[in-house]
Design a protein around this motif. Structure first.
Motif, mmCIF file in Angstrom:
data_model
loop_
_atom_site.group_PDB
_atom_site.id
_atom_site.type_symbol
_atom_site.label_atom_id
_atom_site.label_comp_id
_atom_site.label_asym_id
_atom_site.label_seq_id
_atom_site.Cartn_x
_atom_site.Cartn_y
_atom_site.Cartn_z
ATOM 1 N N LEU A 47 98.683 -105.815 -68.838
ATOM 2 C CA LEU A 47 99.479 -107.547 -68.603
ATOM 3 C C LEU A 47 99.405 -107.210 -68.375
ATOM 4 O O LEU A 47 99.928 -107.230 -66.647
ATOM 5 N N SER A 48 99.872 -109.201 -67.822
ATOM 6 C CA SER A 48 100.492 -109.623 -66.695
ATOM 7 C C SER A 48 101.756 -108.900 -66.196
ATOM 8 O O SER A 48 102.241 -108.388 -66.856
ATOM 9 N N LEU A 49 101.685 -109.462 -64.828
ATOM 10 C CA LEU A 49 103.330 -108.485 -64.185
ATOM 11 C C LEU A 49 104.338 -110.235 -64.802
ATOM 12 O O LEU A 49 105.214 -110.098 -65.705
ATOM 13 N N ASN A 50 104.058 -111.626 -65.366
ATOM 14 C CA ASN A 50 104.409 -111.565 -65.837
ATOM 15 C C ASN A 50 105.247 -111.960 -67.772
ATOM 16 O O ASN A 50 106.477 -111.859 -68.139
ATOM 17 N N GLU A 51 104.371 -110.932 -68.363
ATOM 18 C CA GLU A 51 103.836 -110.908 -69.640
ATOM 19 C C GLU A 51 105.466 -109.319 -69.415
ATOM 20 O O GLU A 51 106.226 -109.167 -70.203
ATOM 21 N N ILE A 55 108.883 -108.331 -71.177
ATOM 22 C CA ILE A 55 109.388 -107.399 -71.716
ATOM 23 C C ILE A 55 110.663 -107.120 -71.227
ATOM 24 O O ILE A 55 111.886 -106.565 -71.668
ATOM 25 N N ALA A 56 110.731 -107.189 -69.790
ATOM 26 C CA ALA A 56 111.969 -106.704 -69.063
ATOM 27 C C ALA A 56 113.363 -107.785 -69.264
ATOM 28 O O ALA A 56 114.529 -107.305 -69.424
ATOM 29 N N ARG A 57 112.921 -108.639 -69.770
ATOM 30 C CA ARG A 57 113.916 -109.690 -70.463
ATOM 31 C C ARG A 57 114.206 -108.859 -71.855
ATOM 32 O O ARG A 57 115.556 -108.839 -72.206
ATOM 33 N N ARG A 58 113.181 -109.183 -72.184
ATOM 34 C CA ARG A 58 113.777 -108.487 -74.666
ATOM 35 C C ARG A 58 114.424 -107.567 -74.263
ATOM 36 O O ARG A 58 115.218 -107.828 -75.542
ATOM 37 N N GLU A 59 114.803 -106.283 -73.262
ATOM 38 C CA GLU A 59 114.918 -105.520 -72.923
ATOM 39 C C GLU A 59 116.211 -105.759 -72.482
ATOM 40 O O GLU A 59 116.657 -103.894 -72.120
ATOM 41 N N ASN A 60 116.338 -106.882 -71.960
ATOM 42 C CA ASN A 60 117.991 -106.462 -71.544
ATOM 43 C C ASN A 60 117.685 -105.555 -69.652
ATOM 44 O O ASN A 60 118.804 -105.176 -69.516
ATOM 45 N N PHE A 61 116.900 -105.827 -69.221
ATOM 46 C CA PHE A 61 116.883 -104.901 -68.269
ATOM 47 C C PHE A 61 117.758 -105.752 -67.032
ATOM 48 O O PHE A 61 118.214 -107.013 -67.460
ATOM 49 N N GLU A 62 118.310 -105.082 -65.389
ATOM 50 C CA GLU A 62 118.846 -105.996 -64.700
ATOM 51 C C GLU A 62 117.972 -107.224 -63.975
ATOM 52 O O GLU A 62 116.361 -107.595 -64.265
ATOM 53 N N PRO A 63 118.378 -108.427 -63.772
ATOM 54 C CA PRO A 63 118.236 -109.845 -63.734
ATOM 55 C C PRO A 63 116.272 -109.375 -62.844
ATOM 56 O O PRO A 63 116.698 -110.388 -62.226
ATOM 57 N N GLY A 64 117.676 -108.433 -61.779
ATOM 58 C CA GLY A 64 116.522 -108.559 -60.935
ATOM 59 C C GLY A 64 114.730 -108.172 -61.018
ATOM 60 O O GLY A 64 114.075 -108.383 -59.482
ATOM 61 N N TRP A 65 114.967 -108.005 -61.528
ATOM 62 C CA TRP A 65 113.573 -107.078 -62.450
ATOM 63 C C TRP A 65 112.480 -108.877 -61.990
ATOM 64 O O TRP A 65 111.336 -109.065 -62.024
ATOM 65 N N GLN A 66 113.126 -109.970 -62.466
ATOM 66 C CA GLN A 66 112.714 -111.073 -63.057
ATOM 67 C C GLN A 66 111.827 -111.900 -61.745
ATOM 68 O O GLN A 66 111.326 -113.080 -61.369
ATOM 69 N N ILE A 68 110.745 -109.792 -58.367
ATOM 70 C CA ILE A 68 110.031 -108.782 -58.005
ATOM 71 C C ILE A 68 108.393 -109.499 -57.941
ATOM 72 O O ILE A 68 108.540 -110.620 -58.331
ATOM 73 N N GLU A 69 107.597 -109.105 -57.374
ATOM 74 C CA GLU A 69 106.315 -109.355 -57.090
ATOM 75 C C GLU A 69 105.373 -108.572 -57.137
ATOM 76 O O GLU A 69 105.775 -107.477 -57.544
ATOM 77 N N GLU A 70 104.403 -109.083 -57.262
ATOM 78 C CA GLU A 70 102.977 -107.380 -57.361
ATOM 79 C C GLU A 70 103.593 -106.756 -56.795
ATOM 80 O O GLU A 70 103.038 -105.417 -57.472
ATOM 81 N N ASP A 71 103.546 -106.377 -56.010
ATOM 82 C CA ASP A 71 103.465 -105.164 -54.960
ATOM 83 C C ASP A 71 104.545 -104.269 -55.570
ATOM 84 O O ASP A 71 104.923 -103.121 -54.659
ATOM 85 N N ASN A 72 105.272 -104.874 -56.328
ATOM 86 C CA ASN A 72 106.356 -103.893 -57.107
ATOM 87 C C ASN A 72 105.955 -103.693 -58.477
ATOM 88 O O ASN A 72 107.024 -103.563 -58.981
ATOM 89 N N ARG A 73 105.119 -104.034 -58.649
ATOM 90 C CA ARG A 73 104.385 -103.769 -60.301
ATOM 91 C C ARG A 73 104.701 -102.272 -60.866
ATOM 92 O O ARG A 73 105.024 -102.538 -62.391
ATOM 93 N N THR A 74 104.063 -101.260 -60.323
ATOM 94 C CA THR A 74 104.114 -99.791 -60.193
ATOM 95 C C THR A 74 105.331 -99.357 -60.963
ATOM 96 O O THR A 74 105.946 -98.888 -61.737
ATOM 97 N N SER A 75 107.287 -100.627 -59.901
ATOM 98 C CA SER A 75 107.675 -100.146 -60.252
ATOM 99 C C SER A 75 108.282 -100.658 -61.452
ATOM 100 O O SER A 75 109.227 -99.831 -62.666
ATOM 101 N N LEU A 76 107.955 -101.870 -62.291
ATOM 102 C CA LEU A 76 108.368 -102.216 -63.450
ATOM 103 C C LEU A 76 108.134 -101.602 -64.372
ATOM 104 O O LEU A 76 108.493 -101.259 -65.881
ATOM 105 N N VAL A 77 106.753 -101.029 -64.384
ATOM 106 C CA VAL A 77 105.623 -100.187 -65.738
ATOM 107 C C VAL A 77 106.380 -98.813 -65.887
ATOM 108 O O VAL A 77 106.741 -98.483 -66.730
ATOM 109 N N ALA A 78 107.035 -98.658 -64.740
ATOM 110 C CA ALA A 78 108.033 -96.914 -64.369
ATOM 111 C C ALA A 78 109.043 -97.681 -65.334
ATOM 112 O O ALA A 78 109.026 -96.786 -66.351
ATOM 113 N N SER A 79 109.763 -98.389 -65.472
ATOM 114 C CA SER A 79 111.223 -98.757 -65.087
ATOM 115 C C SER A 79 110.749 -99.102 -67.372
ATOM 116 O O SER A 79 111.602 -97.990 -68.481
ATOM 117 N N ILE A 80 109.679 -99.786 -67.342
ATOM 118 C CA ILE A 80 109.665 -100.117 -68.749
ATOM 119 C C ILE A 80 108.874 -98.561 -69.662
ATOM 120 O O ILE A 80 109.621 -98.488 -70.872
#
Length: 276
Positions: A47-51, A55-66, A68-80
């Protein structure tokens, strides 16, 4: 019941997190194709970073996740990954308990201090009550009213980071997508269509209500015997104390669709009554 907080998004370099924001400061899109329960194979890499943000939007994550840039992709994957695991664990626990939830509820009623006549009346209606009971995933109680409408608490529709918004997230309740599970472990997708934070009530629309059974809501409170009336509640304290202030939540022994008995202490009157 509050849900267990997820990891916060990393701050953007060279910026400070604002203490309070309005809904106009964040992206409120609802365009996700995937959710916790439909993640494709190898999603972490495919999945791309935008995808992932979708998912983070769909699951009502904190808006700050929107933000982030590619260097924080790993953190978002871990949270999902963590959120999906917790959601599936919750549903699995309902599936397992669904095999015994009716028998357990009968036992709880018979072992309660309710008078025999009252207990018998609740036992007669127990199958319908259980068939109308729902849980919000991963926490929160709800009841099916019919015509695809589910009643729950407004705070159960809250998203991560709502407390950081000027209105506490109230303006974002309507439109939020939710997962729900019934007493037999069947899952449903729903959308919040109305919310009242002052009354702490929210209405959720689900598309496929079968095999749920609806319950009736009295248009007015009982006119006599309000205080001291026997009550039976089917709710979702679950078996983790997610509101504990300790770093590690503790077990409290409850099960999904836990039945408890009590007495009515009073009914809101006059101007205190509100219509959703």
């Amino acid at each position: 019941m509050s849900k267990r907080p997820r990891a916060k998004p990393p701050k953007k370099k060279g910026t400070a997190r604002a203490s309070k924001r309005s809904r106009h400061d964040i992206d409120v899109g609802r365009d996700s194709t995937f959710c916790f329960f439909t993640l494709p194979n190898d999603w972490e890499r495919s999945l791309s970073l935008n995808e992932l943000k979708s998912i983070a939007r769909r699951e009502n994550f904190e808006p700050g996740w929107q933000e982030i840039e590619e260097d924080n992709r790993t953190s978002l994957v871990a949270s999902i990954r963590k959120g999906a695991a917790e959601a599936k664990l919750f549903v699995d626990s309902c599936v397992r308990s669904g095999k015994t939830v009716h028998e357990r509820a009968i036992r709880q009623l018979r072992d309660s201090a309710l008078p025999k006549g009252v207990s018998a009346r609740f036992l007669e209606n127990l199958p319908r009550l259980l068939a109308a009971s729902l849980h919000i995933v991963p926490s929160g109680s709800a009841v099916y009213l019919g015509d695809g409408h589910v009643l729950t608490c407004s705070h159960c529709v809250a998203g991560d980071g709502d407390n950081d918004l000027i209105d506490g997230g109230a303006s974002l309740r309507v439109g939020r997508q939710l997962h729900l599970v019934d007493a037999l472990g069947a899952t449903y997708s729903g959308t919040c269509v109305a919310a009242d934070d002052e009354a702490d009530l929210a209405l959720v629309q689900i598309a496929t209500p079968a095999p749920l059974q609806s319950v009736d809501i009295s248009p007015t409170p009982p006119n006599q015997g309000e205080n001291g009336d026997h009550t039976v509640l089917i709710g979702n304290p679950y078996d983790w104390d997610l509101e504990s202030q300790s770093a590690k939540p503790r077990r409290n022994g409850y099960k999904p669709f836990y039945l408890s008995v009590g007495r009515l202490n009073g009914v809101a009157a006059g101007e205190e009554r509100r219509r959703l």
